[in-house]
Design an enzyme around this catalytic site. Structure first.
Site, PDB file in Angstrom:
ATOM      1  N   HIS A 162       0.918  -1.163   0.018  1.00  0.00           N
ATOM      2  CA  HIS A 162      -0.089   0.007   0.046  1.00  0.00           C
ATOM      3  C   HIS A 162       0.856   1.365  -0.082  1.00  0.00           C
ATOM      4  O   HIS A 162       0.719   2.162  -0.809  1.00  0.00           O
ATOM      5  CB  HIS A 162      -0.960  -0.117   1.218  1.00  0.00           C
ATOM      6  CG  HIS A 162      -1.743   1.011   1.214  1.00  0.00           C
ATOM      7  ND1 HIS A 162      -3.213   1.089   0.895  1.00  0.00           N
ATOM      8  CD2 HIS A 162      -1.584   2.237   1.933  1.00  0.00           C
ATOM      9  CE1 HIS A 162      -3.630   2.195   1.222  1.00  0.00           C
ATOM     10  NE2 HIS A 162      -2.829   3.028   1.805  1.00  0.00           N
ATOM     11  N   GLU A 163       2.039   1.244   0.781  1.00  0.00           N
ATOM     12  CA  GLU A 163       2.607   2.509   1.026  1.00  0.00           C
ATOM     13  C   GLU A 163       3.466   2.621  -0.111  1.00  0.00           C
ATOM     14  O   GLU A 163       4.055   3.889  -0.566  1.00  0.00           O
ATOM     15  CB  GLU A 163       3.424   2.579   2.160  1.00  0.00           C
ATOM     16  CG  GLU A 163       2.480   2.533   3.581  1.00  0.00           C
ATOM     17  CD  GLU A 163       1.660   3.786   3.502  1.00  0.00           C
ATOM     18  OE1 GLU A 163       2.154   4.748   3.178  1.00  0.00           O
ATOM     19  OE2 GLU A 163       0.611   3.555   4.024  1.00  0.00           O
ATOM     20  N   HIS A 166       1.848   4.747  -2.770  1.00  0.00           N
ATOM     21  CA  HIS A 166       1.789   5.931  -2.288  1.00  0.00           C
ATOM     22  C   HIS A 166       3.220   6.536  -2.639  1.00  0.00           C
ATOM     23  O   HIS A 166       3.277   7.742  -3.485  1.00  0.00           O
ATOM     24  CB  HIS A 166       1.493   6.362  -0.927  1.00  0.00           C
ATOM     25  CG  HIS A 166       0.161   6.229  -0.615  1.00  0.00           C
ATOM     26  ND1 HIS A 166      -1.071   6.770  -1.254  1.00  0.00           N
ATOM     27  CD2 HIS A 166      -0.418   5.293   0.646  1.00  0.00           C
ATOM     28  CE1 HIS A 166      -2.220   6.471  -0.779  1.00  0.00           C
ATOM     29  NE2 HIS A 166      -1.688   5.618   0.566  1.00  0.00           N
TER      30      HIS A 166
END
Length: 510
Positions: A162-163, A166
């Protein structure tokens, strides 16, 4: 329930860490060197929370973010579209989940428990097969303690992916990337990226959307890859394991009714449940469902064998209305019912193995008219939800199981993968399969929950950027636009909080 030892270890461990941190920071001799060491290693400690941040991976992030610029642009555009759709879809999904939870609470309420035992069993069984898409997970209650490793590993990997989404999206949009980190909150691991906030505020709303949607987009893709891996697992493991011939017993619980000299053992290959062929785990579950929901199946027996095995009995009614005609303490005899040639229902006590061994299954006497000799269809007369199940696991003699089919389901662990060589572990495919399932569930859940327009989640920033990109030209007054965003966020937050609160209550209070 959550094991007390686990709670003691967690609380005791965190207490020791926090006290050690407090003592070192208060010490005249160690204070400066300890704080310098924390800062140098990117560590920060607070009650029940440890955070580690590093710039070691910055070069790798910048390399990923600047490679294949056009492809990344399209990739994160797809992610932006997915994120916006997911944000609005999350309202429908949370609303549906909330309605399912409320319906289940009403079904479990005392006023509805006055229905008959058969209908309550049916409703509880149907609830097992109509599970909610989103469900609150509490370790030790609805998450087995022996699967915590799978759970936390999947949580950490989902958070890291997920990160990474980003971080790469931010670098692609020329936002400064300060570092990547991992944290531990109580027992839950997670990840984060540190972006330069000023740069993030200066770029356009569409660019912001690409960054904010990248995390849930990567989680969605990870879940899809997990599904693909799960589907292709038999092909991937084909050189070492084969499938399609039955299910292999990997574990039998100590309190399982299937334990015994003629029961099931680790390494047994089950091929049939009654007359239902079993080639994989799905067949096993479907066969048990069919056996549980349909009336008890019967067995053909010749009139001469019936006369030879039976003896005079006195039948009586059990509390549930079923008929018993054997000694309650008998471990080998079972009461059977059948209709004679005059269509009169009779009961007889027979040795179960001799009565059902090497016989065909039936529903009525007509199913047994395969030869010139007279035959009857004898049906075990058992308690309402109890079944007699003949389990074939060659070359061993058939196991005769008497009990609720769900007990067999919950106390016997199986796999569809059979090792080609003796040195291969029967547990390896189960470990891989279980971990991939957790990864699919948790990565998908992270995508759904983070898409909710709720305070402090990705959905908040996705909503704000979306409103900036779409309503700025329509609504000139920023206060009105902010008010619209606030009420949407409030609605999403209330909806999510209601789901979590009621979900926790359903899990812990039942």
């Amino acid at each position: 329930m959550i094991p007390v030892s686990l709670v003691v270890v967690v609380v005791g461990g965190w207490t020791a860490v926090y006290l050690a941190d407090l003592v070192l920071k208060s010490s005249v001799y160690f204070k400066h060197s300890y704080e310098d060491w924390l800062e140098k290693n990117g560590l920060s400690i607070s009650p029940f929370h440890i955070r580690w941040q590093t710039s070691v991976f910055n070069r790798a992030f910048y390399s990923w973010g600047r490679r294949k610029a056009r492809m990344l642009y399209q990739w994160f555009n797809f992610g932006m579209v997915f994120g916006v759709i997911a944000m609005f879809s999350s309202f429908f999904l949370l609303g549906k989940t909330l309605m399912q939870t409320l319906a289940q609470m009403m079904a479990d309420s005392p006023s509805s428990s006055s229905s008959s035992s058969s209908s309550s069993s049916s409703s509880s069984s149907s609830s097992i097969h109509n599970e909610q898409v989103l469900q609150v997970v509490v370790p030790g209650i609805n998450l087995p303690v022996n699967q915590l490793t799978y759970f936390f590993a999947a949580v950490l990997i989902s958070g890291v992916v997920h990160e990474i989404g980003h971080g790469i999206a931010a670098i692609r949009e020329q936002v400064r990337f300060n570092g990547f980190g991992i944290f531990l909150f109580i027992i839950y691991p997670g990840a984060f990226v540190d972006l330069f906030t000023t740069h993030l505020q200066l770029i356009s709303p569409v660019q912001q959307l690409r960054i904010f949607c990248a995390g849930i987009w990567h989680n969605f893709v990870l879940a899809l890859l997990g599904i693909l891996a799960l589907v292709l697992l038999p092909v991937i493991l084909l050189p070492f394991y084969y499938t399609g011939v039955g299910v292999l017993i990997t574990e039998v619980a100590e309190d399982s009714p299937a334990i015994g000299p003629r029961g099931l053992f680790v390494g047994d290959l089950v091929t049939h449940l009654q007359d239902c062929p079993v080639t994989n785990v799905q067949d096993w579950n479907e066969c048990l469902d069919t056996i549980a929901y349909e009336p008890q199946i019967g067995y053909c027996i010749s009139a001469s064998t019936l006369q030879q095995l039976s003896f005079p009995v006195r039948a009586y009614k059990r509390l549930d209305g079923s008929t018993e005609c054997c000694n309650n303490h008998s471990l080998t005899d079972v009461c059977f019912s059948y209709r004679n040639n005059f269509n009169k229902r009779l009961h007889t006590c027979l040795p179960a193995r001799k009565a059902v061994e090497a016989t065909q299954v039936c529903r009525t006497n007509k199913d047994c008219k395969t030869s010139s000799s007279s035959s009857f269809c004898i049906v075990p007369s058992l308690e309402t939800h109890t079944r007699l199940i003949k389990v074939k696991h060659p070359p061993q003699i058939d196991m005769l199981y008497v009990g609720h089919p769900l007990h067999l389901h919950y106390t016997v662990s199986i796999t569809s993968f059979i090792p080609r060589f003796n040195f291969l572990s029967i547990d390896l495919p189960v470990i891989v399969e279980t971990f991939v399932k957790y990864l699919i569930s948790l990565s998908g859940a992270l995508a759904i929950v983070n898409a909710v327009p709720c305070f402090a989640l990705d959905g908040q920033w996705i909503l704000n950027s979306f409103l900036d990109a779409t309503l700025t030209s329509v609504i000139g007054d920023n206060d009105v636009k902010d008010l619209i965003g606030f009420f949407i966020l409030l609605g999403g937050s209330v909806l999510l909080a209601a789901n979590v609160t009621l979900g926790l209550w359903m899990v812990t209070a039942r």
